[in-house]
Scaffold this motif. Structure first.
Motif, PDB file in Angstrom:
ATOM      1  N   LYS A 183       0.992  -1.127  -0.031  1.00 55.45           N
ATOM      2  CA  LYS A 183       0.101   0.003  -0.116  1.00 55.45           C
ATOM      3  C   LYS A 183       0.627   1.269   0.088  1.00 55.45           C
ATOM      4  O   LYS A 183       0.682   2.107  -0.603  1.00 55.45           O
ATOM      5  CB  LYS A 183      -1.067   0.196   1.049  1.00 55.45           C
ATOM      6  CG  LYS A 183      -2.129  -1.047   0.882  1.00 55.45           C
ATOM      7  CD  LYS A 183      -2.916  -1.138  -0.208  1.00 55.45           C
ATOM      8  CE  LYS A 183      -3.710  -0.148  -0.154  1.00 55.45           C
ATOM      9  NZ  LYS A 183      -4.807  -0.127  -1.275  1.00 55.45           N
ATOM     10  N   ILE A 184       2.040   1.188   0.716  1.00 48.84           N
ATOM     11  CA  ILE A 184       2.981   2.417   0.622  1.00 48.84           C
ATOM     12  C   ILE A 184       3.475   2.651  -0.745  1.00 48.84           C
ATOM     13  O   ILE A 184       3.348   3.726  -1.368  1.00 48.84           O
ATOM     14  CB  ILE A 184       4.038   2.253   1.557  1.00 48.84           C
ATOM     15  CG1 ILE A 184       3.578   2.457   3.037  1.00 48.84           C
ATOM     16  CG2 ILE A 184       5.161   3.163   1.469  1.00 48.84           C
ATOM     17  CD1 ILE A 184       4.655   1.982   4.210  1.00 48.84           C
ATOM     18  N   ASP A 185       3.869   1.459  -1.451  1.00 50.40           N
ATOM     19  CA  ASP A 185       4.402   1.560  -2.802  1.00 50.40           C
ATOM     20  C   ASP A 185       3.163   2.023  -3.710  1.00 50.40           C
ATOM     21  O   ASP A 185       3.416   2.796  -4.556  1.00 50.40           O
ATOM     22  CB  ASP A 185       4.780   0.195  -3.350  1.00 50.40           C
ATOM     23  CG  ASP A 185       6.210  -0.198  -2.635  1.00 50.40           C
ATOM     24  OD1 ASP A 185       6.972   0.486  -2.018  1.00 50.40           O
ATOM     25  OD2 ASP A 185       6.321  -1.315  -2.722  1.00 50.40           O
ATOM     26  N   TYR A 186       2.036   1.498  -3.489  1.00 47.52           N
ATOM     27  CA  TYR A 186       0.791   1.932  -4.244  1.00 47.52           C
ATOM     28  C   TYR A 186       0.787   3.475  -4.149  1.00 47.52           C
ATOM     29  O   TYR A 186       0.842   4.185  -5.276  1.00 47.52           O
ATOM     30  CB  TYR A 186      -0.387   1.191  -3.627  1.00 47.52           C
ATOM     31  CG  TYR A 186      -1.686   1.886  -4.261  1.00 47.52           C
ATOM     32  CD1 TYR A 186      -2.078   1.416  -5.664  1.00 47.52           C
ATOM     33  CD2 TYR A 186      -2.471   2.835  -3.601  1.00 47.52           C
ATOM     34  CE1 TYR A 186      -3.240   2.037  -6.264  1.00 47.52           C
ATOM     35  CE2 TYR A 186      -3.468   3.326  -4.257  1.00 47.52           C
ATOM     36  CZ  TYR A 186      -4.002   3.096  -5.294  1.00 47.52           C
ATOM     37  OH  TYR A 186      -5.123   3.593  -5.942  1.00 47.52           O
ATOM     38  N   TRP A 187       0.914   3.931  -3.060  1.00 49.04           N
ATOM     39  CA  TRP A 187       0.533   5.635  -3.015  1.00 49.04           C
ATOM     40  C   TRP A 187       1.757   6.524  -3.510  1.00 49.04           C
ATOM     41  O   TRP A 187       1.563   7.510  -3.825  1.00 49.04           O
ATOM     42  CB  TRP A 187       0.381   5.761  -1.283  1.00 49.04           C
ATOM     43  CG  TRP A 187      -1.006   5.253  -1.335  1.00 49.04           C
ATOM     44  CD1 TRP A 187      -1.867   4.460  -0.342  1.00 49.04           C
ATOM     45  CD2 TRP A 187      -2.287   5.893  -1.671  1.00 49.04           C
ATOM     46  NE1 TRP A 187      -2.908   4.209  -0.315  1.00 49.04           N
ATOM     47  CE2 TRP A 187      -3.409   5.403  -1.145  1.00 49.04           C
ATOM     48  CE3 TRP A 187      -2.467   7.176  -2.491  1.00 49.04           C
ATOM     49  CZ2 TRP A 187      -4.743   5.739  -1.360  1.00 49.04           C
ATOM     50  CZ3 TRP A 187      -3.890   7.563  -2.683  1.00 49.04           C
ATOM     51  CH2 TRP A 187      -4.806   6.712  -2.297  1.00 49.04           C
ATOM     52  N   HIS A 188       2.880   5.605  -3.341  1.00 49.02           N
ATOM     53  CA  HIS A 188       4.096   6.354  -4.037  1.00 49.02           C
ATOM     54  C   HIS A 188       4.022   6.367  -5.277  1.00 49.02           C
ATOM     55  O   HIS A 188       4.189   7.554  -6.162  1.00 49.02           O
ATOM     56  CB  HIS A 188       5.333   5.539  -3.652  1.00 49.02           C
ATOM     57  CG  HIS A 188       6.122   6.104  -2.318  1.00 49.02           C
ATOM     58  ND1 HIS A 188       6.397   7.242  -2.043  1.00 49.02           N
ATOM     59  CD2 HIS A 188       6.475   5.090  -1.149  1.00 49.02           C
ATOM     60  CE1 HIS A 188       6.940   7.325  -0.822  1.00 49.02           C
ATOM     61  NE2 HIS A 188       6.662   6.213  -0.309  1.00 49.02           N
ATOM     62  N   ILE A 241       1.042   6.422  -7.001  1.00 51.82           N
ATOM     63  CA  ILE A 241      -0.134   7.303  -7.407  1.00 51.82           C
ATOM     64  C   ILE A 241       0.454   8.822  -7.141  1.00 51.82           C
ATOM     65  O   ILE A 241       0.206   9.706  -8.228  1.00 51.82           O
ATOM     66  CB  ILE A 241      -1.414   7.415  -6.294  1.00 51.82           C
ATOM     67  CG1 ILE A 241      -1.816   5.985  -6.431  1.00 51.82           C
ATOM     68  CG2 ILE A 241      -2.094   8.357  -6.232  1.00 51.82           C
ATOM     69  CD1 ILE A 241      -2.940   5.883  -7.574  1.00 51.82           C
ATOM     70  N   ASP A 242       1.414   9.011  -6.221  1.00 48.83           N
ATOM     71  CA  ASP A 242       2.028  10.421  -5.996  1.00 48.83           C
ATOM     72  C   ASP A 242       2.827  10.657  -7.201  1.00 48.83           C
ATOM     73  O   ASP A 242       2.649  11.952  -7.547  1.00 48.83           O
ATOM     74  CB  ASP A 242       2.669  10.536  -4.727  1.00 48.83           C
ATOM     75  CG  ASP A 242       3.279  11.712  -4.558  1.00 48.83           C
ATOM     76  OD1 ASP A 242       2.466  12.838  -4.510  1.00 48.83           O
ATOM     77  OD2 ASP A 242       4.300  11.999  -4.069  1.00 48.83           O
ATOM     78  N   GLU A 288       0.460   5.360 -13.127  1.00 51.96           N
ATOM     79  CA  GLU A 288      -0.767   4.631 -13.129  1.00 51.96           C
ATOM     80  C   GLU A 288      -0.680   3.167 -13.244  1.00 51.96           C
ATOM     81  O   GLU A 288      -1.093   2.363 -12.528  1.00 51.96           O
ATOM     82  CB  GLU A 288      -1.950   5.388 -13.910  1.00 51.96           C
ATOM     83  CG  GLU A 288      -2.298   6.721 -13.892  1.00 51.96           C
ATOM     84  CD  GLU A 288      -3.208   6.706 -12.443  1.00 51.96           C
ATOM     85  OE1 GLU A 288      -4.062   5.556 -12.120  1.00 51.96           O
ATOM     86  OE2 GLU A 288      -3.271   7.253 -11.635  1.00 51.96           O
ATOM     87  N   ALA A 341       0.755   1.596 -10.237  1.00 53.93           N
ATOM     88  CA  ALA A 341      -0.277   1.748  -9.027  1.00 53.93           C
ATOM     89  C   ALA A 341      -1.297   0.594  -9.549  1.00 53.93           C
ATOM     90  O   ALA A 341      -1.659   0.037  -8.457  1.00 53.93           O
ATOM     91  CB  ALA A 341      -0.916   3.258  -9.140  1.00 53.93           C
ATOM     92  N   ALA A 347      -2.016  -2.421  -6.810  1.00 56.03           N
ATOM     93  CA  ALA A 347      -3.253  -2.706  -6.368  1.00 56.03           C
ATOM     94  C   ALA A 347      -3.778  -4.224  -6.428  1.00 56.03           C
ATOM     95  O   ALA A 347      -4.487  -4.416  -5.565  1.00 56.03           O
ATOM     96  CB  ALA A 347      -4.532  -1.646  -6.903  1.00 56.03           C
TER      97      ALA A 347
END
Length: 153
Positions: free
Chosen positions: A118-123, A125-126, A130, A133, A137
Motif C-alpha cells: 500500500k505504501i508503494d501504491y501511494w508512492h 499514485i503520487d 498509473e 499503481a 493494487a
C-alpha cells in the motif's frame, strides 16, 4: 566475607510491578488455581509474596506473554510438579503454543507485506505512475484475500 541476602516479602503491588502482571491478574490466577494460594500477613491478612512466588510468577508471566490460555497455564504449572513423568505433556503443550505463535508470525508477515504494498501504491499514485499503481493494487487485493483465508485456519 560474603554478603548474605535476607529473604524479602513483597506486597501484591510489588509483585505486580516486578512481574508486569496487574494485581487483578495475580488475584485471578490465584482464584482459578494457576498459582497456589499466596500466604497472608498475620495482622493485615494481605497477600505476602516471597522470592519463590515471584520466580513462579515470572515464569507464568512469560507463558501469558506467549498468549497461552489460562487453562493451559494451569495444566503446565500442575504438570511441573510431576517432573519427568509429565515431560511429554509439557512438550505437547509447548509445541502447540509454538505452532500457534508460528501461525501468528506468518499472519503478521502477511500484514506487513500488505502495508508495504500500500505504501508503494501511494508512492506510485503520487508519482503519477498509473500502470504501477494498478499492478500494486492487484497485488494488494491478492494479498488481502490471502490474509482473509489465513484467519479462517
Amino acid at each position: 566475607m560474603s554478603a548474605r541476602t535476607t529473604p524479602r516479602d513483597y506486597t501484591i503491588k510489588d509483585a505486580a510491578a516486578l512481574t508486569g502482571l496487574p494485581a487483578s491478574t495475580l488475584r485471578y490466577y490465584e482464584s482459578v488455581g494457576v498459582i497456589p494460594p499466596i500466604s497472608r500477613g498475620e495482622s493485615s491478612k494481605h497477600r505476602v509474596f516471597d522470592e519463590d512466588d515471584l520466580g513462579q510468577l515470572l515464569g507464568i508471566a512469560c507463558l501469558a506473554a506467549t498468549g497461552m490460555s489460562v487453562s493451559d497455564m494451569k495444566e503446565y504449572v500442575a504438570n511441573g510438579h510431576h517432573g519427568a513423568a509429565a515431560a511429554a505433556a509439557q512438550i505437547e503443550l509447548l509445541t502447540e503454543r509454538r505452532q500457534q505463535l508460528e501461525l501468528e508470525a506468518q499472519q503478521i508477515a502477511l500484514r506487513q507485506r500488505y502495508v508495504v504494498l500500500k505504501i508503494d501504491y501511494w508512492h506510485a499514485i503520487d508519482a503519477g505512475d498509473e500502470p504501477r499503481a494498478e499492478l500494486l493494487a492487484a497485488e494488494a487485493r491478492a494479498l488481502a484475500d490471502e490474509l482473509h483465508h489465513t484467519k479462517k485456519r
